[in-house]
Write a protein that holds these residues in place. Structure first.
Motif, PDB file in Angstrom:
ATOM      1  N   GLY A  86       0.487  -1.309   0.092  1.00 52.97           N
ATOM      2  CA  GLY A  86      -0.281   0.110  -0.050  1.00 52.97           C
ATOM      3  C   GLY A  86       1.184   1.265   0.018  1.00 52.97           C
ATOM      4  O   GLY A  86       0.640   2.277  -0.763  1.00 52.97           O
ATOM      5  N   MET A  87       2.128   1.185   0.794  1.00 48.27           N
ATOM      6  CA  MET A  87       2.598   2.224   0.579  1.00 48.27           C
ATOM      7  C   MET A  87       3.511   2.616  -0.215  1.00 48.27           C
ATOM      8  O   MET A  87       3.839   3.348  -0.753  1.00 48.27           O
ATOM      9  CB  MET A  87       3.585   2.016   1.959  1.00 48.27           C
ATOM     10  N   LEU A  88       4.099   1.535  -0.710  1.00 46.52           N
ATOM     11  CA  LEU A  88       5.385   1.356  -2.379  1.00 46.52           C
ATOM     12  C   LEU A  88       4.303   2.242  -3.416  1.00 46.52           C
ATOM     13  O   LEU A  88       4.353   2.780  -4.296  1.00 46.52           O
ATOM     14  CB  LEU A  88       6.041   0.410  -2.773  1.00 46.52           C
ATOM     15  N   ALA A  89       2.794   1.904  -3.595  1.00 45.69           N
ATOM     16  CA  ALA A  89       2.227   1.896  -4.343  1.00 45.69           C
ATOM     17  C   ALA A  89       1.829   3.206  -4.865  1.00 45.69           C
ATOM     18  O   ALA A  89       1.441   3.196  -5.845  1.00 45.69           O
ATOM     19  CB  ALA A  89       0.366   1.163  -4.167  1.00 45.69           C
ATOM     20  N   HIS A  90       1.983   3.734  -4.060  1.00 51.13           N
ATOM     21  CA  HIS A  90       1.690   5.375  -3.623  1.00 51.13           C
ATOM     22  C   HIS A  90       3.103   5.915  -3.315  1.00 51.13           C
ATOM     23  O   HIS A  90       2.998   7.665  -2.912  1.00 51.13           O
ATOM     24  CB  HIS A  90       0.703   6.226  -3.044  1.00 51.13           C
ATOM     25  N   LYS A  91       4.057   5.881  -4.097  1.00 53.19           N
ATOM     26  CA  LYS A  91       5.784   6.773  -4.113  1.00 53.19           C
ATOM     27  C   LYS A  91       5.151   8.445  -3.622  1.00 53.19           C
ATOM     28  O   LYS A  91       5.601   8.604  -3.055  1.00 53.19           O
ATOM     29  CB  LYS A  91       5.850   6.291  -5.377  1.00 53.19           C
ATOM     30  N   ARG A  92       4.370   9.117  -4.577  1.00 52.65           N
ATOM     31  CA  ARG A  92       4.284  10.628  -4.372  1.00 52.65           C
ATOM     32  C   ARG A  92       3.329  11.032  -3.015  1.00 52.65           C
ATOM     33  O   ARG A  92       4.055  11.446  -2.255  1.00 52.65           O
ATOM     34  CB  ARG A  92       3.734  10.812  -5.497  1.00 52.65           C
ATOM     35  N   ARG A  93       2.591   9.966  -3.166  1.00 55.86           N
ATOM     36  CA  ARG A  93       1.929  10.431  -1.417  1.00 55.86           C
ATOM     37  C   ARG A  93       2.871  10.304  -0.239  1.00 55.86           C
ATOM     38  O   ARG A  93       2.882  11.332   0.456  1.00 55.86           O
ATOM     39  CB  ARG A  93       0.758   9.406  -1.485  1.00 55.86           C
ATOM     40  N   LEU A  94       3.965   9.276  -0.225  1.00 55.47           N
ATOM     41  CA  LEU A  94       4.989   8.714   0.356  1.00 55.47           C
ATOM     42  C   LEU A  94       5.570   9.873   0.695  1.00 55.47           C
ATOM     43  O   LEU A  94       5.875  10.404   2.139  1.00 55.47           O
ATOM     44  CB  LEU A  94       5.029   7.585   0.454  1.00 55.47           C
ATOM     45  N   VAL A  95       6.090  10.754  -0.600  1.00 57.32           N
ATOM     46  CA  VAL A  95       7.276  11.251  -0.008  1.00 57.32           C
ATOM     47  C   VAL A  95       6.141  13.151   0.424  1.00 57.32           C
ATOM     48  O   VAL A  95       6.885  13.470   1.426  1.00 57.32           O
ATOM     49  CB  VAL A  95       7.317  12.731  -2.096  1.00 57.32           C
ATOM     50  N   GLY A  96       5.162  13.373   0.345  1.00 56.47           N
ATOM     51  CA  GLY A  96       4.390  14.373   0.847  1.00 56.47           C
ATOM     52  C   GLY A  96       4.084  14.034   2.421  1.00 56.47           C
ATOM     53  O   GLY A  96       4.391  14.494   3.626  1.00 56.47           O
ATOM     54  N   LEU A  97       3.955  12.837   2.680  1.00 53.32           N
ATOM     55  CA  LEU A  97       3.614  11.917   3.952  1.00 53.32           C
ATOM     56  C   LEU A  97       4.833  12.262   5.119  1.00 53.32           C
ATOM     57  O   LEU A  97       4.861  13.304   5.959  1.00 53.32           O
ATOM     58  CB  LEU A  97       3.313  11.256   4.126  1.00 53.32           C
ATOM     59  N   THR A  98       5.914  11.726   4.139  1.00 48.26           N
ATOM     60  CA  THR A  98       7.365  11.571   4.972  1.00 48.26           C
ATOM     61  C   THR A  98       7.400  13.773   5.375  1.00 48.26           C
ATOM     62  O   THR A  98       8.551  13.245   6.082  1.00 48.26           O
ATOM     63  CB  THR A  98       7.702  11.058   3.913  1.00 48.26           C
ATOM     64  N   ALA A  99       7.771  14.005   4.272  1.00 47.48           N
ATOM     65  CA  ALA A  99       8.561  15.613   4.106  1.00 47.48           C
ATOM     66  C   ALA A  99       7.505  16.559   5.328  1.00 47.48           C
ATOM     67  O   ALA A  99       8.042  16.585   6.323  1.00 47.48           O
ATOM     68  CB  ALA A  99       7.596  16.252   3.205  1.00 47.48           C
ATOM     69  N   ALA A 100       5.932  16.091   5.848  1.00 49.34           N
ATOM     70  CA  ALA A 100       5.343  16.343   6.639  1.00 49.34           C
ATOM     71  C   ALA A 100       5.763  16.389   7.625  1.00 49.34           C
ATOM     72  O   ALA A 100       6.662  17.143   8.603  1.00 49.34           O
ATOM     73  CB  ALA A 100       3.954  16.588   6.397  1.00 49.34           C
ATOM     74  N   ILE A 101       5.941  14.624   8.013  1.00 48.38           N
ATOM     75  CA  ILE A 101       6.193  14.112   9.437  1.00 48.38           C
ATOM     76  C   ILE A 101       8.300  14.510   9.486  1.00 48.38           C
ATOM     77  O   ILE A 101       8.380  14.969  10.649  1.00 48.38           O
ATOM     78  CB  ILE A 101       6.180  13.022   9.524  1.00 48.38           C
ATOM     79  N   ALA A 102       8.787  14.175   8.677  1.00 49.31           N
ATOM     80  CA  ALA A 102      10.099  14.516   8.690  1.00 49.31           C
ATOM     81  C   ALA A 102      10.553  15.660   9.508  1.00 49.31           C
ATOM     82  O   ALA A 102      11.978  16.210  10.362  1.00 49.31           O
ATOM     83  CB  ALA A 102      10.413  14.125   7.667  1.00 49.31           C
ATOM     84  N   LEU A 103       9.706  17.292   8.515  1.00 47.13           N
ATOM     85  CA  LEU A 103       9.947  18.145   9.436  1.00 47.13           C
ATOM     86  C   LEU A 103       9.620  18.328  10.807  1.00 47.13           C
ATOM     87  O   LEU A 103      10.727  19.380  11.788  1.00 47.13           O
ATOM     88  CB  LEU A 103       9.401  19.505   7.955  1.00 47.13           C
ATOM     89  N   GLY A 104       8.524  17.422  10.605  1.00 48.24           N
ATOM     90  CA  GLY A 104       7.925  18.588  12.525  1.00 48.24           C
ATOM     91  C   GLY A 104       8.994  17.996  13.505  1.00 48.24           C
ATOM     92  O   GLY A 104       9.975  17.837  14.286  1.00 48.24           O
ATOM     93  N   VAL A 105       9.677  16.459  12.916  1.00 53.18           N
ATOM     94  CA  VAL A 105      10.689  15.490  13.934  1.00 53.18           C
ATOM     95  C   VAL A 105      12.108  16.286  13.812  1.00 53.18           C
ATOM     96  O   VAL A 105      12.860  16.393  14.646  1.00 53.18           O
ATOM     97  CB  VAL A 105      10.699  14.193  12.837  1.00 53.18           C
ATOM     98  N   ALA A 106      12.333  16.874  12.670  1.00 54.08           N
ATOM     99  CA  ALA A 106      13.512  17.392  12.364  1.00 54.08           C
ATOM    100  C   ALA A 106      14.065  18.901  13.623  1.00 54.08           C
ATOM    101  O   ALA A 106      15.059  18.635  13.943  1.00 54.08           O
ATOM    102  CB  ALA A 106      13.629  17.646  11.077  1.00 54.08           C
ATOM    103  N   PHE A 107      12.474  19.348  13.712  1.00 56.87           N
ATOM    104  CA  PHE A 107      13.347  20.695  14.015  1.00 56.87           C
ATOM    105  C   PHE A 107      13.144  20.057  15.539  1.00 56.87           C
ATOM    106  O   PHE A 107      13.697  20.769  16.190  1.00 56.87           O
ATOM    107  CB  PHE A 107      11.609  21.864  14.080  1.00 56.87           C
ATOM    108  N   LEU A 108      11.776  19.374  15.578  1.00 54.09           N
ATOM    109  CA  LEU A 108      12.251  19.639  17.094  1.00 54.09           C
ATOM    110  C   LEU A 108      13.770  17.965  17.472  1.00 54.09           C
ATOM    111  O   LEU A 108      14.010  19.287  18.449  1.00 54.09           O
ATOM    112  CB  LEU A 108      10.778  17.761  17.582  1.00 54.09           C
TER     113      LEU A 108
END
Lengths: 250, 873
Positions: free
Chosen positions: B9-31
Motif C-alpha cells: 500500500g505504501m509503495l503503490a503511492h510513492k508521491r503520496r509517500l513523499v508528501g507524508l514523509t516530508a510533513a512528518i520529517a520536518l516536524g521531527v527534524a525541528f524537534l
C-alpha cells in the motif's frame, strides 16, 4: 472498403479519410483503426456498431477530437483535425461538438442548469435564453433545473446530458452508449429525445452503441469489425440490425 | 500477510509517500535539531566552566540572595575574610576575585558590545591554573591605570597594546592597554568583552569597599578539596558558602541552564511542538483521504474474510512504516540542522570552536518516538471510522464521502469555544492565577475550533468562493463547489494552516498590544519629554554623577530616575520602583507624597498589604543582608580586639549596624502604569541604607525644552551614555525591540506554514486523483488546461483562505488570552490592540499559500490524459 453514407446531395459534416490508429509499438501493436474512410451526413443520426475491440469507440474519439489519428485525415466541417494542438482541439470540442457519455456525465458540484450551460460557460458565452428554454422543454427538465446531479434519477441525469449537448448548438453530437446504464423504458425516452433533436432541430448525431434497439433510432448504421468498416445499413430496425450483428459475430 | 499489504500500500503511492514523509520529517527534524543544539550548547558551556575551574580546589562565595529584576544576585564576601583564611592550615593559594562590569570604548569613540552578552571586568589573575584566559600579546597590568582587554574587543575597537582607552565603569575611566587576552584559541568567549585590571584597581572601581566577589582556594599537596571545604566552613561569615571547584562548575552549569539555556531551548521546543501539531493534522488528513479512497479495497478485504482488526492492522502497519521512515529521515535532518546552527553559533562566538555535536540518545528517541506516535495516532482514527462501514455497503457505495454528525459537532464545538472565551474573560474579573486560566481557556478555544471546523467549512467556503465564482466564471464556480463538497476534508486540510496562522496572529496581536501599552504608558502618562535609557543589555547602569550633572543643567526643569528593583517590605519581597523625589512629580505627574524618608504605595498595593497613610513598615534592601552580616562580623572583631587590647587603649568603636529600617508610608497614589506599586526614594538608600548598594540607574527622565535635550545630550556624550530620546522615540525604540523578537518568531513559524502547505498540496493531489473521471469529462466538453489549472488552484485558495480566516479568528482569541494574562501578571495595563493592516497581510499570505499549494496538483490535473480519464472509473 469505402463507404459513403451521405446521399449525393448532402455534405458530410464529419469526414474521415483513410484513417489509421495504431496503439503501442513492436510486439504489442494494435491497429484500432485500419484505413477507415467515412463521411457522416449533416442533420442525420448515424449509429456505429461493432463488437468489443472493433474500433467503434476509437473512431468516435478520433472524430470528436478526443484522440489523434496515426495517419489519414479527419475533417469536422471545414476544419482538419490532424495537426491541431491540444488547446485547439479543446476549443473545437467546446464550440462545435456535444458529448453524451454512458455515465458520469455531469459535474456533481453544479446544478442541472449549470451543467447544461457548462460548455457555453467555459467559452465565456452567455446562452441564448430562447434556445435554452426550448432545449430544456424538449427534454422536460424545467422543474429540475436547480437540482444537483445527486438529486436526479439516472434518466434525468442523462436528459441533462442531452440538454447540455444541445445547448451550445454544436455541429455534431457524439453519444457513447447513452442508454447503457438505463433501464429499457428510460433508455427509450432518452433515445426519443435524441431522435427528436435530429428530426425537429436538424441536429447531427453520431451514436456508438451495441444495442440494436438504440441503433434502430438512427437514420443509418455503420458496422465496424477489426478496425475496418464492414457494412452499413439505412433505415435500420432492431430486427435487421440484430440479424446483421449475428452475421458479423459469426 | 497484513504487513505485506501495508508495505505494498505504501509503495503503490510513492508521491503520496513523499508528501507524508516530508510533513512528518520536518516536524521531527525541528524537534530533534532543537534538542541536539541545546545539548551541544550545554556541553560547550560545561567545558568552558570546567576549564575555567580546572585549578580551583574550593571557592568561598556569597550565597544567592534574591532573583532580582536583572537576574540572581549573590551576596559579596567580606574582604577581611581573606586575611582570616591565612591562618587556616593546608591552603597553598588564596586568590580573591572582584568581578564587575565595564564597557570598553573603542578608538572610534563607540562603546564595544553590550547588546546581550555581558561586558565583564575583573582583577587579572596571572596564575594559569586559576584563569582560563592567557595573555596573547603584551603583559599583565601592573599599575592601577593599566589593563588587559580581550583580543576580540581589541579587534572590534581597533585598539592596540599601548593605546589609552576609556572604560565605562560606568563612570568613564582612562586606562593604558598593556596586553591582549585570548580564551584558548578564541579571541573572546561567546560575544563577551573582558577588562582585566590590577587587584587594587578592581577594588577601587568594581567593588564596594571591603568586599570581594569570591575567594579562590588551592590546597597544599595532600589536602583534598573536601578537606579544604571542611576546614573553611566553620569560619564562614554569614551569607557565604564554601564549595569545591567541581561543585562550582556544577553550580555555574545549573545557573546558565536555569536561565538563558533553558529559556532558549524551551522557546525552540515550543515551536517544534507547533510544527509537530501541524504535521499531525496534515498526516491525519492525508490518511483520512486515503482511507476514504480505500474504503472499497478494505470492504473487499472484509468480504473475503479479513476481520476488522486485520484491516485496521494493515492501516496501522502502513502508518508505522511511514512513521518510522519519516522519523529516521527527520532525526538525520535534525542533526544536520543542529550541526549547521552550531557552525553559525561558532562564527558568532556563542559556542566554543572546539565544540562537538552532542547527540544524546534521548534526543533521538524523543524525535523518533514523537514522529512515530503522531503518525500512528493520526492514521488510526480515520481507519477506525472506515472500518465501521459494513463491507457490502462500502462495496456498493461509490461515493466515499462520509457525512459528519454535524449537529453534535456544532454543539460541542460552539460550547467549547464559549467555555474557553468565558474562562479567558474571567481572568479580568478574578485575577488569581491568570496564566494557567488563560492557557486552559486557550486550549478549550483551540479544540473548539478544530471540532467546529467541518461545520463552518461549507458556509465559509461558500462565502469565500462567491467573489471568486463571480470573477473567475465557471472555473471559479466549480472551485467553490469542490471546496464545499466535502466539508470534513476541507476543514481537516485547512486545520494545519489554521494552527500556523493562529500562532502567527496570536504573536502579532500580542506584540502590537504590548507595543501600544508601552507607548500609551510612556507617551500618554509621562510628563517628561526626554528619556535617557541605557542601551546596554549586559546589566551595566549609568554613573550617578551623570544624573547629577544633567539635573544641574539650567534648561532642565526636572529629572528623575525610574528604575525597577526589588526590596523586602515587612519580610516579603516586593517589586518597587526607585525614584528621585524632587523630580518625580514633574516627570511623571504622580502626586506620590514622597518626602525622602518614607515610601509611597499605590491604592491597589495599599489594599493588598493593608497599609494606610502614616503607618510604618520594615524595609530591607533585597541585596542588603551581606552588608548586615559584614557589620556584625566587624562588631565581633572589634569586641575581640577590645578584649585583648592592652589596658588604657581605646578600642575602635564598632560602626553602626544598619538594621532593616522602619519607614513611614508618606504617600498613597493612584495606580500608574509607569511605575510599580511601591515607590522608594533613591535618597532612602543613600541616607539610611548602605549607599553603595543603591540599585543601578537604567532610565533617566528629563523634563525641559529642546535646549534641555541638547544640553543633556552633551553630558550623556561625555559618559558615552547613548542618545537622549524624545519619549516618542523611546517608545518606538522599545517597539523596535519587540518587532525584532517578532521577526524571530515569524521565522520559526515559517516551518509550520510550509508543513501546512505540504498538507494542502497532498490532499488536493488526492482529491484530483479521486476526481479523475470528472476532470476528464470537463476536458472533453471543452475545459482548457489553463481553466482546469485555475479551477484546482482556486479550490486550493478557498481552502487556504478558510484556514486563514479560522486561524486569524483563533489567533485573535489566543492573542487576547495571552495579553490579558500577561497584562494582569505584569501590571502592564493597556488594552488589546488589533493591527488590522498586519492581519490583512497575514490573510494575503494565507491565500498565497493556497496558490502555492495548488500549483502542483493543478499542473497534474491539467496533464491528465483526457481519454484515459474518461475511461477510468
Amino acid at each position: 472498403m469505402t463507404t459513403d453514407l451521405a446521399p449525393p446531395t448532402a455534405t458530410g459534416i464529419v469526414t474521415a479519410t483513410d484513417v489509421t490508429k495504431i496503439y503501442g509499438s513492436g510486439e504489442t501493436t494494435v491497429r484500432a483503426l485500419d484505413g477507415v474512410t467515412v463521411s457522416f451526413p449533416q442533420g442525420q443520426m448515424t449509429a456505429i456498431m461493432g463488437p468489443s475491440g472493433s474500433g467503434k469507440s476509437t473512431l468516435m474519439h478520433c472524430c470528436a477530437g478526443l484522440d489523434t489519428v496515426t495517419s489519414g485525415s479527419i475533417r469536422l466541417g471545414d476544419v482538419e483535425l490532424n495537426g491541431l494542438s491540444d488547446k485547439q482541439l479543446t476549443l473545437l470540442r467546446r464550440d462545435r461538438v456535444g458529448f453524451i457519455f454512458q455515465a458520469f456525465n455531469l459535474i456533481p458540484t453544479l446544478t442541472a442548469k449549470e451543467n447544461i450551460e457548462l460548455p457555453l460557460a467555459l467559452a465565456g458565452r452567455s446562452p441564448d435564453p430562447e434556445w435554452l428554454r426550448q432545449v430544456v422543454d424538449t427534454v422536460g427538465l424545467s422543474s429540475r433545473l436547480t437540482h444537483r446531479p445527486s438529486e436526479l434519477s439516472g434518466g434525468q441525469q442523462q436528459r441533462v446530458a442531452v440538454a447540455r449537448a444541445l445547448a451550445s448548438q454544436p455541429d455534431v453530437i457524439f453519444a457513447d452508449e447513452p442508454t447503457g446504464n438505463l433501464d429499457s423504458r428510460t433508455g427509450a425516452e432518452i433515445l426519443d429525445f435524441i431522435r427528436g433533436a435530429v428530426t425537429d432541430l436538424g441536429q447531427t448525431v453520431i451514436v456508438v452503441t451495441h444495442d440494436p434497439v438504440a441503433a434502430s433510432y438512427a437514420d443509418s448504421v455503420l458496422f465496424l469489425a477489426d478496425g475496418r468498416i464492414v457494412d452499413s445499413m439505412a433505415d435500420p430496425t432492431p430486427a435487421t440490425v440484430l440479424d446483421r450483428i449475428k452475421t458479423l459475430d459469426a | 500477510m497484513i504487513l505485506t499489504l501495508a508495505r505494498r500500500g505504501m509503495l503503490a503511492h510513492k508521491r503520496r509517500l513523499v508528501g507524508l514523509t516530508a510533513a512528518i520529517a520536518l516536524g521531527v527534524a525541528f524537534l530533534t535539531g532543537t534538542l541536539v543544539l541545546g545539548d551541544t550548547m550545554r556541553a560547550s558551556f560545561n567545558e568552558v566552566f570546567a576549564t575555567a575551574n580546572a585549578g580551583v580546589d574550593a571557592v568561598v562565595q556569597g550565597k544567592t540572595i534574591t532573583d532580582g529584576p536583572r537576574g540572581n544576585e549573590k551576596a559579596a564576601v567580606p574582604a577581611d575574610f581573606v586575611a582570616e583564611l591565612a591562618d587556616v592550615p593546608g591552603i597553598r593559594t588564596i586568590q580573591p576575585t572582584i568581578d564587575g562590569l565595564g564597557q570598553i570604548v573603542g578608538s572610534d569613540d563607540e562603546p564595544i558590545g553590550g547588546n546581550g552578552p555581558p561586558t565583564l571586568a575583573g582583577n587579572w589573575i596571572s596564575d594559569p591554573d586559576l584563569n582560563p584566559q592567557r595573555i596573547a600579546e603584551g603583559r599583565a597590568p601592573r599599575a592601577k591605570d593599566e589593563i588587559v582587554i580581550d583580543a576580540g574587543s581589541a579587534e572590534t575597537g581597533k585598539i592596540s597594546v599601548g593605546d589609552k582607552v576609556e572604560v565605562l565603569l560606568p563612570k568613564p575611566v582612562k586606562f593604558t592597554v598593556t596586553g591582549l587576552t585570548k580564551y584558548g584559541e578564541q579571541n573572546s568567549l561567546g560575544g563577551t568583552t573582558y577588562v582585566g585590571m590590577t587587584y587594587a584597581a578592581a577594588e577601587k572601581h568594581l567593588a564596594d569597599k571591603g568586599e570581594v566577589s569570591s575567594i579562590i582556594l588551592q590546597g597544599e599537596e595532600g589536602v583534598t578539596p573536601e578537606d579544604l571545604v571542611a576546614r573553611v566552613d566553620p569560619l564562614l561569615p554569614k551569607k557565604t558558602e564554601v564549595i569545591t571547584g567541581e561543585q562550582l562548575t556544577e553550580q555555574q552549569n545549573q545557573e546558565i541552564q536555569g536561565g538563558f539555556l533553558n529559556f532558549f531551548t524551551l522557546f525552540l521546543v515550543i515551536f517544534a511542538v507547533i510544527a509537530v501539531i501541524v504535521s499531525g493534522f496534515t498526516i491525519y488528513n492525508t490518511f483520512s483521504v486515503i482511507t476514504a479512497q480505500k474504503t472499497r479495497e478494505s470492504a473487499l478485504l472484509r468480504a473475503v474474510g479479513a476481520s476488522r482488526v486485520q484491516v485496521l492492522g494493515a492501516v496501522a502497519g502502513e502508518s508505522l512504516l511511514i512513521g518510522v521512515l519519516a522519523s529516521v529521515v527527520g532525526c538525520a535532518l535534525g542533526i544536520g540542522i543542529a550541526a549547521a546552527l552550531v557552525e553559525v553559533f561558532k562564527s558568532l562566538g556563542a559556542v566554543l570552536d572546539s565544540a562537538r555535536l552532542v547527540i544524546e540518545p534521548y534526543a533521538l528517541a524523543t524525535g523518533f518516538g514523537v514522529g512515530v506516535l503522531v503518525t500512528l495516532i493520526a492514521a488510526i482514527f480515520p481507519a477506525v471510522r472506515a472500518s465501521r462501514v459494513p463491507p457490502l455497503a462500502a462495496l456498493r457505495d461509490v461515493a466515499s464521502e462520509g457525512r459528519a454528525r454535524m449537529p453534535v459537532r456544532a454543539t460541542v464545538g460552539a460550547l467549547l469555544i464559549i467555555a474557553g472565551v468565558v474562562t479567558v474573560c474571567s481572568v479580568a474579573w478574578q485575577p488569581d492565577n491568570p496564566l494557567p486560566r488563560a492557557a486552559l481557556g486557550s486550549v478549550a478555544v483551540f479544540v473548539g475550533f478544530v471540532v467546529f471546523g467541518p461545520v463552518a467549512a461549507r458556509p465559509t467556503a461558500g462565502v469565500v468562493g462567491l467573489p471568486i465564482a463571480a470573477v473567475r466564471g465557471v472555473s471559479g464556480r466549480m472551485a467553490r463547489g469542490n471546496a464545499m463538497r466535502n466539508p470534513r476534508r476541507t476543514a481537516a486540510t485547512a486545520t494545519a494552516l489554521m494552527v500556523g496562522v493562529a500562532v502567527v496572529t496570536m504573536f502579532t496581536i500580542f506584540a502590537s498590544s504590548v507595543k501600544a501599552a508601552i507607548s500609551d504608558n510612556f507617551v500618554g502618562e509621562l510628563r517628561a519629554q526626554y528619556v535617557l535609557s541605557t542601551t546596554n543589555f549586559s546589566g551595566a547602569g549609568f554613573d550617578a554623577a551623570m544624573v547629577r550633572k544633567i539635573r544641574a543643567l539650567p534648561p532642565v526643569e526636572a529629572v528623575s530616575t525610574l528604575d525597577p528593583a526589588s526590596a523586602i517590605i515587612d519580610g516579603e519581597p516586593e517589586d518597587i520602583t526607585v525614584v528621585n523625589v524632587p523630580g518625580l512629580g514633574a516627570v511623571t505627574g504622580l502626586d506620590a507624597g514622597l518626602t525622602g524618608d518614607g515610601i509611597a504605595v499605590d491604592r491597589e498595593k495599599a489594599e493588598e498589604l493593608d497599609l494606610r497613610l502614616g503607618e510604618r513598615v520594615t524595609f530591607e534592601q533585597a541585596g542588603d543582608p551581606s552588608a548586615i552580616a559584614k557589620q556584625k562580623r566587624q562588631k565581633r572583631r572589634a569586641a575581640r580586639a577590645a578584649a585583648s587590647a592592652p589596658p588604657g587603649t581605646v578600642p575602635p568603636a564598632p560602626p553602626p549596624e544598619p538594621k532593616p529600617v522602619k519607614v513611614e508610608v508618606t504617600g498613597v497614589y493612584p495606580k500608574s502604569n509607569l511605575v510599580n506599586g511601591i515607590l522608594v526614594p533613591r535618597s532612602l538608600y543613600e541616607g539610611k541604607l548602605h549607599a553603595a548598594d543603591t540599585p543601578d540607574i537604567y532610565t533617566v527622565l528629563i523634563k525641559g525644552s529642546p535646549e534641555a535635550q541638547a544640553a543633556a545630550q552633551r553630558v550623556a556624550d561625555r559618559y558615552k551614555a547613548g542618545d537622549v530620546l524624545t519619549r516618542e522615540e523611546y517608545a518606538d525604540e522599545q517597539a523596535g525591540q519587540i518587532d525584532q523578537l517578532l521577526g524571530i518568531i515569524y521565522a520559526l513559524l515559517v516551518l509550520a506554514i510550509i508543513i501546512a502547505l505540504i498538507g494542502i498540496a497532498n490532499t488536493l493531489s488526492l482529491s484530483v486523483f479521486e476526481r479523475t473521471r470528472e476532470l476528464g469529462l470537463l476536458r472533453a466538453v471543452g475545459q482548457t488546461r489553463p481553466q482546469m489549472r485555475s479551477m484546482v488552484r482556486w479550490e486550493s485558495v478557498i481552502i487556504a483562505v478558510f484556514g486563514t480566516i479560522g486561524g486569524i479568528a483563533l489567533g485573535v482569541l489566543l492573542g487576547w488570552a495571552l495579553f490579558s494574562a500577561v497584562a494582569e501578571t505584569s501590571g502592564l495595563g493597556g488594552s488589546l490592540s488589533v493591527p488590522v493592516g498586519n492581519l490583512v497581510v497575514i490573510a494575503i499570505i494565507g491565500a498565497l499559500v493556497g496558490v502555492l499549494a495548488g500549483w502542483r496538483p493543478a499542473a497534474r490535473a491539467a496533464r491528465l490524459n483526457v481519454l484515459a480519464a474518461i475511461a477510468s472509473e
